[in-house]
Design a protein around this motif. Structure first.
Motif, short mmCIF file in Angstrom:
data_model
loop_
_atom_site.label_atom_id
_atom_site.label_comp_id
_atom_site.label_asym_id
_atom_site.label_seq_id
_atom_site.Cartn_x
_atom_site.Cartn_y
_atom_site.Cartn_z
N GLN A 135 0.77 -1.22 -0.03
CA GLN A 135 0.16 0.02 -0.07
C GLN A 135 0.84 1.34 0.00
O GLN A 135 1.99 1.27 0.58
CB GLN A 135 -0.78 -0.02 1.20
N GLU A 136 0.19 2.44 -0.59
CA GLU A 136 1.28 3.61 -0.77
C GLU A 136 0.14 4.85 -0.70
O GLU A 136 -1.24 4.65 -0.88
CB GLU A 136 2.06 3.53 -2.12
N THR A 137 0.70 6.01 -0.29
CA THR A 137 -0.14 7.07 -0.50
C THR A 137 0.25 7.79 -1.62
O THR A 137 1.10 7.86 -2.13
CB THR A 137 0.07 8.09 0.96
N THR A 138 -0.91 8.85 -1.98
CA THR A 138 -0.65 9.72 -3.08
C THR A 138 -1.25 10.92 -2.68
O THR A 138 -1.95 11.09 -1.92
CB THR A 138 -1.64 9.30 -4.25
N ASN A 139 -0.54 12.04 -2.95
CA ASN A 139 -0.97 13.42 -2.67
C ASN A 139 -0.88 14.36 -3.92
O ASN A 139 -0.10 14.25 -4.91
CB ASN A 139 0.34 13.82 -1.81
N SER A 140 -2.05 15.15 -3.99
CA SER A 140 -2.04 16.10 -5.11
C SER A 140 -2.80 17.37 -4.47
O SER A 140 -3.46 17.17 -3.58
CB SER A 140 -2.67 15.59 -6.28
N GLN A 141 -2.51 18.24 -5.35
CA GLN A 141 -3.27 19.67 -4.83
C GLN A 141 -3.65 20.31 -6.19
O GLN A 141 -2.92 20.48 -7.23
CB GLN A 141 -2.38 20.70 -4.07
N MET A 142 -5.25 20.57 -6.22
CA MET A 142 -5.85 21.35 -7.13
C MET A 142 -6.13 22.57 -7.06
O MET A 142 -6.66 22.96 -6.07
CB MET A 142 -7.10 20.60 -7.77
N TYR A 143 -5.69 23.67 -7.67
CA TYR A 143 -5.78 25.16 -7.61
C TYR A 143 -6.70 25.63 -8.64
O TYR A 143 -6.40 25.67 -9.61
CB TYR A 143 -4.57 26.04 -7.63
N VAL A 144 -7.95 25.74 -8.18
CA VAL A 144 -9.05 26.45 -9.05
C VAL A 144 -9.32 27.86 -8.89
O VAL A 144 -9.46 28.51 -7.81
CB VAL A 144 -10.44 25.62 -8.73
N PRO A 145 -9.02 28.54 -10.08
CA PRO A 145 -9.12 30.04 -9.94
C PRO A 145 -10.67 30.42 -9.76
O PRO A 145 -11.39 29.52 -10.09
CB PRO A 145 -8.66 30.46 -11.37
N ALA A 146 -10.54 31.59 -9.21
CA ALA A 146 -11.89 32.41 -8.78
C ALA A 146 -12.79 32.40 -10.22
O ALA A 146 -13.99 32.24 -10.25
CB ALA A 146 -11.76 33.65 -8.56
N ASP A 147 -12.11 32.63 -11.18
CA ASP A 147 -12.72 32.60 -12.62
C ASP A 147 -12.36 31.18 -13.17
O ASP A 147 -11.38 30.92 -13.66
CB ASP A 147 -12.12 33.60 -13.70
N ARG A 148 -13.61 30.10 -12.97
CA ARG A 148 -13.24 28.83 -13.34
C ARG A 148 -13.08 28.37 -14.94
O ARG A 148 -12.24 27.40 -15.31
CB ARG A 148 -14.50 27.98 -12.96
N ALA A 149 -13.13 29.55 -15.68
CA ALA A 149 -12.54 29.25 -17.00
C ALA A 149 -11.13 29.97 -17.15
O ALA A 149 -10.37 29.48 -18.37
CB ALA A 149 -13.20 30.39 -18.24
N GLY A 150 -10.51 30.25 -16.11
CA GLY A 150 -9.05 30.64 -16.29
C GLY A 150 -8.01 29.26 -16.08
O GLY A 150 -8.78 28.19 -16.09
N GLU A 151 -6.87 29.29 -15.75
CA GLU A 151 -5.81 28.43 -15.72
C GLU A 151 -6.00 27.62 -14.46
O GLU A 151 -5.66 28.22 -13.33
CB GLU A 151 -4.56 29.02 -15.94
N TRP A 152 -6.41 26.37 -14.44
CA TRP A 152 -6.31 25.57 -13.11
C TRP A 152 -4.83 25.14 -13.13
O TRP A 152 -4.16 24.75 -14.18
CB TRP A 152 -7.28 24.31 -13.22
N VAL A 153 -4.50 24.78 -11.93
CA VAL A 153 -2.94 24.23 -11.63
C VAL A 153 -3.08 23.02 -10.74
O VAL A 153 -3.78 22.84 -9.57
CB VAL A 153 -2.15 25.31 -10.83
#
Length: 350
Positions: A135-153
């Protein structure tokens, strides 16, 4: 939204990103992505038999195959009276709490940060041909801009094997992790930062449920029965159980972290109408947080798929897969996978 949920979403399995992973899971998608040619003498990745059917919610390589070809047919309605009275009470209370709890306010230039951490099963074949699981762990972070049509990271960190794993498993996991971080030219990277306008990672925009992208969330019915009927319609023929497919689809939508409060409430209330949904644990813990687990058993009764809810706020803490029967090496009651979800508002993204 684990690497996926976001893929998944994942959808997590997802994402989770519901896909049917949306369709059959983040793990199947990841297994295909991770497979790369190796000399016959080197260990080859394999898929372990225990998997939570978490579906890809964001950035799935399979998403394009699932959002197309939806056929409108007779709705498969549940034959029973719905969830147990206890589960229905928890879900309806969560819906009410969700409405009372305001959505995070993301101002201009800010981001909604969605932190995902998962425990997953992995496996490989040793040089002597024996199967090695861990078993292992995975980590991620999603950054959603205020304007959701903008660039997500989307920031995806390397998988980390548990300290409890055998030395043989750790050595094999290290080989697979190295391959994961050094992809052949032309193959998508599995670790690092991705950027995509509107969250359309790998060319697939984020969805709420199969056939409805996030940007069209307002078009979904808020009446619980109408919403559930639509879900049954769109998952018709997927999986072995219409009810479990509907529940997993709802769980996938809830764990995206970006569904508006009124729709989250409707999803909770829709889940309360699904036969076989029960309270499985009133003190379920995921990544240090405790909530009430609501779930449904698989059609063969081997595993249970749960969402874990904070009853005070109606927020989804995460989800988990639990063995309901003994499995070689794993007794009944074992939590085989889990995903935790945390959201916050931040001023910048990587």
């Amino acid at each position: 939204m684990d690497d996926l949920k976001l893929l998944r979403e994942m959808r997590s399995d997802v994402g989770s990103a519901p896909p049917a992973t949306l369709a059959r899971g983040r793990e199947k998608v990841m297994a295909k992505v991770q497979a790369s040619p190796k000399p016959a003498t080197q260990p080859k990745p394999t898929v372990t038999p225990i998997r939570f059917r978490r579906r890809v919610l964001f950035a799935s390589a399979a998403a394009a195959l699932l959002v197309g070809g939806i056929v409108v047919a007779d709705v498969v309605r549940p034959g029973g009276p719905g969830a147990t009275a206890e589960a229905a009470e928890v879900l309806n209370n969560a819906a009410a709490a969700t409405i009372r709890t305001s959505d995070p306010v993301v101002g201009p230039g800010q981001y909604l940060k969605i932190d995902m951490k998962s425990l997953v099963g992995s496996g490989g074949q040793a040089s002597d041909g024996s199967e090695v699981n861990w078993q292992e762990t995975t980590n991620s972070q999603m950054y959603v801009p205020a304007d959701r049509a903008g660039e997500w990271v989307w920031n995806r960190l390397p998988r980390m094997i548990l300290d409890s794993a055998s030395e043989e498993a750790k050595a094999l996991a290290a080989e697979l992790r190295k391959a994961q971080e050094t992809r052949p030219e032309g193959q998508p990277a599995l670790v690092g930062i991705l950027r995509a306008p509107g969250g359309a990672f790998y060319g697939n925009e984020p969805t709420v449920i199969i056939g409805t992208p996030l940007k069209e969330a307002a078009s979904l019915p808020r009446d619980p029965r109408a919403l559930l009927d639509l879900i049954y319609e769109r998952t018709k023929g997927a999986g072995k159980s219409a009810d479990s497919e509907a529940f997993v689809t709802i769980a996938d939508g809830l764990r995206t972290g970006v569904v508006p409060a009124d729709l989250r409430a409707a999803l909770y209330q829709a889940a309360a109408l699904i036969p076989g949904v029960t309270v499985t644990d009133r003190h379920a813990m995921i990544d240090g947080r405790t909530g009430i687990a609501i779930g449904i058993a698989s059609s063969d009764g081997v595993t249970g798929s749960n969402i874990v809810i904070d009853p005070a706020s109606g927020v989804v803490i995460g989800e988990q897969s639990v063995l309901l029967k003994d499995y070689p090496g794993y007794p009944a009651g074992t939590v085989t996978t889990w995903t935790s979800l945390r959201t916050s508002v931040v001023d910048s993204a990587p």
